[in-house]
Scaffold this active site. Structure first.
Site, PDB file in Angstrom:
ATOM      1  N   CYS A 179       0.852  -1.190   0.000  1.00 19.27           N
ATOM      2  CA  CYS A 179       0.000   0.000   0.000  1.00 19.27           C
ATOM      3  C   CYS A 179       0.889   1.242   0.000  1.00 19.27           C
ATOM      4  CB  CYS A 179      -0.921  -0.012   1.216  1.00 19.27           C
ATOM      5  SG  CYS A 179      -1.868   1.504   1.460  1.00 19.27           S
ATOM      6  N   CYS A 220     -10.685  -4.553 -12.049  1.00 17.67           N
ATOM      7  CA  CYS A 220     -10.674  -3.143 -11.651  1.00 17.67           C
ATOM      8  C   CYS A 220      -9.373  -2.799 -10.939  1.00 17.67           C
ATOM      9  CB  CYS A 220     -11.875  -2.852 -10.749  1.00 17.67           C
ATOM     10  SG  CYS A 220     -11.919  -1.163 -10.127  1.00 17.67           S
ATOM     11  N   CYS A 252      -7.273   0.085   0.442  1.00 18.22           N
ATOM     12  CA  CYS A 252      -6.549  -0.660   1.469  1.00 18.22           C
ATOM     13  C   CYS A 252      -7.481  -0.959   2.635  1.00 18.22           C
ATOM     14  CB  CYS A 252      -5.330   0.130   1.937  1.00 18.22           C
ATOM     15  SG  CYS A 252      -4.366  -0.699   3.224  1.00 18.22           S
ATOM     16  N   HIS A 298      -8.771  10.321 -11.706  1.00 17.93           N
ATOM     17  CA  HIS A 298      -7.453   9.779 -12.059  1.00 17.93           C
ATOM     18  C   HIS A 298      -7.494   9.054 -13.398  1.00 17.93           C
ATOM     19  CE1 HIS A 298      -3.512   7.917 -11.586  1.00 17.93           C
ATOM     20  NE2 HIS A 298      -4.069   6.745 -11.837  1.00 17.93           N
TER      21      HIS A 298
END
EC number: 2.3.2.31
Length: 732
Positions: A287, A302, A307, A326
């Site tokens: 992460c 996807c 997290c 994004h």
């Protein structure tokens, strides 16, 4: 008449009331259930509970009271049901005060005849007392399903816990009452605390394996040394890299040192290994916020990840925290897929956007203006019509409202369309010609760079992907062969000083080995194969090098038939790639050379003493050849540029490779068949370079082709390297 009047008089009424009929119910209207009667009954119940406490109880031996008049014998109509209502209210209050959801009648407020509730998890219809109410939302599920759901969520660290039917978070009080498990509740609270601390950018966890202490260090970037304050720990660690404190070292240097230590431990530990059978490690990434490892199937699904520890939303392709826009930005990341766009595709998309933006924006504006001018009045008319459709209003009033709304929308829609286009078009142009190029060039995606002040250069090379855990495992799995090792072996297998030097490298059939095929006239330049009287110096070398672990270097020497064979250790080849592992490298080489000149030696250096020694050996061989020439006729020379007596191809020669002094004892013990070959020590046996042949060459022999000497070097799967000649074979 008189009797009728007497019966209708008030006196007769009191007489009838004094003797009521037992078959008739008195006060039936007051028993009707209304909202007012419910609240008044509760008030009467409270007064009835307070009255016995104030008045003392009557004595048990009290004589019966005197007979009263008939009008005062019956109690008030509302006094009879007051006692049962007070008892029911007291029971309800006591049940509501008890903790938990055991008595659902108090929470429900209904009797046993209430409607059943269907559990959305197990789809079973249950009585209301088995479906507790929650404080956060009105959804209800059975108690067993809720307990199982809570245990599963807590065990997998999915906190905070939401309702099974909606996104509302469950109240911790409800979770505590439903679970009734203190250890599990403690784990839930610990996970909640960890998630909150993980979202804090200044929180640092102690790296000690048996410590779960966290240090919140605000403004410690300039002084990165932190100390764990837990009693008995006192571990010192770095604020930046979050690892053990490394004095007099940067974080990168400490990271490299830890990687080398881990690599050494991996080589000497059989339990720590990684292979293809261990699973696809490409799907494991940390992460970007809390560095917790996350696994994802590499099936192109996807790429928007969340997290479970810190709640960070990031992109699986670029491993950066993202926003909702994004995947609409020119970052090259796609919502679905296994890899981001290439640099070439991003550059083409950028150029296409810059060129096609005016056309696209014009089309959007041309479609949006008439759509807004026509669509807004239609939408307003339909909304007003649907609002007045269910009401009992006159038709004229409804039509007037619809007409007025549509007229106002017709007047306002052009203004709204003009304002929208006037604001939206400049924003789109600024985004296309400002944000897109800047974001691409800032991130290095446009590939535009300055080539040493000679102008602008556009690079279409592909970008390297992010470093994953799989890359680290591969580096630990195959640390011996790589690009740097190929370069090192290239510098080892070839030597300078010959115009015919050349080297070609090709990948072998195994993933853990690298095959190197070298064709070089100067590989053994300065040796006997390129000596002054030998016109043959062509050498073909094909080697497979494999990393092996042995305690020390071993070698042996032997001879088969007429050919000289040498078993030598060539760990220096791999040592040139990784000098720290020189003692763990082993490589066996078998050499057979087609030409057999006698008493010529291949030495591992090109020093003057070695060259003089080889010259002396050549002179002795020439004298022996001239003295015994009458007994046997030398074969004719095949070269036109040399004389019969000077040609090396017409004389038999013996060749031996000089070995390091550290293994001379082993070589002497196994050299029973090669007593005529003298031993020569090497001063460069410990160098990481390979052993090359060196001998002086005459000016007449420099640069001459060498088609007669062939040496083939092949590798076995077990790591042994065998060099086979065309005319014979020698085992190393």
């Amino acid at each position: 008449m008189g009797s009728e009047k007497d019966s209708e008089s008030p006196r007769s009424t009191s007489l009838h009331a004094a003797a009521p009929d037992p078959k008739c119910r008195s006060g039936g209207r007051r028993r009707r259930l209304t909202l007012h009667s419910v609240f008044s009954a509760s008030a009467r119940g409270r007064r009835a509970r307070a009255k016995p406490q104030a008045e003392p109880p009557p004595p048990a031996a009290q004589p019966p009271p005197a007979p009263a008049p008939a009008a005062a014998q019956g109690p008030p109509p509302e006094a009879l049901p007051a006692e049962p209502a007070a008892e029911a209210e007291a029971e309800a209050a006591a049940a509501a005060a008890e903790p938990g959801f055991d008595d659902e009648e108090a929470a429900e407020g209904g009797g046993p005849g209430a409607e059943e509730v269907e559990c959305p998890l197990c789809l079973v219809r249950l009585p209301p007392e088995r479906a507790p109410r929650l404080l956060s939302c009105p959804h209800r599920s059975c108690r067993d399903c809720l307990r199982h759901y809570l245990r599963l969520e807590i065990s997998e660290s999915r906190v905070p816990i939401s309702c099974p039917e909606c996104s509302e978070r469950l109240n911790p009080h409800d979770i505590r009452l439903l679970l009734a498990d203190p250890p599990l509740m403690h784990k839930y609270e610990e996970f909640m605390l960890r998630r909150y601390l993980a979202s804090d950018p200044d929180c640092r966890w102690c790296p000690a394996p048996d410590c779960g202490y966290a240090v919140i260090a605000y403004g410690c970037a300039s002084c990165p040394k932190l100390t764990c304050e837990r009693e008995g720990c006192q571990t010192e660690f770095c604020y930046h890299c979050k690892q053990i404190w490394h004095p007099n070292q940067t974080c990168d240097m400490a990271r490299q040192q830890r990687a080398q230590t881990l690599r050494v431990r991996t080589k000497h530990t059989s339990g720590l290994s990684y292979g293809q059978e261990s699973g696809p490690a490409d799907d494991i990434k940390p992460c970007p916020r809390c560095s917790a490892y996350i696994i994802k199937m590499n099936d192109g699904s996807c790429n928007h990840m969340t997290c479970a520890v810190c709640g960070c939303e990031f992109c699986w392709l670029c491993m950066k925290e993202i926003s909702d826009l994004h995947y609409l930005s020119p970052s090259g990341c796609t919502f679905w897929g296994k890899k981001p766009w290439s640099r070439k595709k991003k550059i083409l998309w950028q150029l296409g956007t810059l060129i096609g933006a005016p056309v696209g924006i014009s089309l959007i504006a041309g479609i949006a203006i008439p759509a807004m001018v026509i669509g807004i009045p239609v939408y307003v008319g339909r909304k007003i019509h649907s609002r007045y459709e269910g009401r009992k209003t006159s038709k004229h009033k409804r039509n007037l409202a619809i007409t007025g709304g549509v007229t106002l929308s017709v007047i306002a829609s052009p203004v709204i369309a003009a304002v929208s286009v006037g604001i939206g078009v400049p924003i789109m142009l600024a985004y296309v010609y400002g944000v897109v190029p800047i974001s691409l060039c800032r991130g290095g995606g446009c590939g535009v760079s300055t080539a040493n002040g000679k102008g602008v250069k556009i690079e279409f090379d592909e970008d390297d992907g992010p470093i994953t855990v799989a890359d680290a495992w591969r580096a630990l799995k195959n640390p011996s062969i790589g690009e740097s090792s190929i370069e090192g072996l290239t510098s080892v297998l070839s030597t300078s000083g010959s115009p015919t030097d050349g080297l070609s490298v090709m990948q072998g059939p195994y993933s853990e080995t690298a095959s190197f095929a070298a064709l070089s006239g100067g590989t053994l330049s300065g040796g006997i194969l390129s000596s002054g009287k030998g016109k043959y110096s062509r050498l073909e070398v094909q080697a497979d090098v494999q990393k092996e672990i042995f305690p020390k270097d071993t070698a042996s020497l032997g001879a088969i038939s007429d050919n000289a064979s040498t078993r030598a250790m060539a760990g220096s080849i791999i040592s040139s790639y990784n000098p720290q592992d020189r003692e763990c490298n082993n490589m066996e080489i078998q050499v057979d050379i087609e030409a057999k000149p006698s008493h010529y030696q291949l030495v591992s250096g090109s020093s003057t003493e070695d060259s003089l020694h080889v010259h002396a050996q050549m002179a002795e061989n020439e004298e022996e050849g001239s003295g015994g020439g009458g007994s046997e006729e030398d074969p004719p020379c095949r070269h036109q540029s040399c004389e019969q007596k000077d040609c090396l191809a017409s004389k038999p020669w013996d060749i031996s490779l000089a070995q390091p002094e550290s293994i001379r004892s082993d070589l002497e013990s196994s050299d029973a068949q090669s007593d005529d070959v003298p031993d020569i020590t090497s001063d460069e046996c410990g160098s990481p370079r390979s052993h090359t042949a060196a001998c002086p060459s005459t000016p007449r022999a420099q640069g001459a082709p060498s088609p007669s000497a062939h040496m083939n070097l092949s590798a076995l799967a077990e790591g042994q390297t065998v060099l086979k000649p065309e005319g014979g074979e020698a085992r190393v």
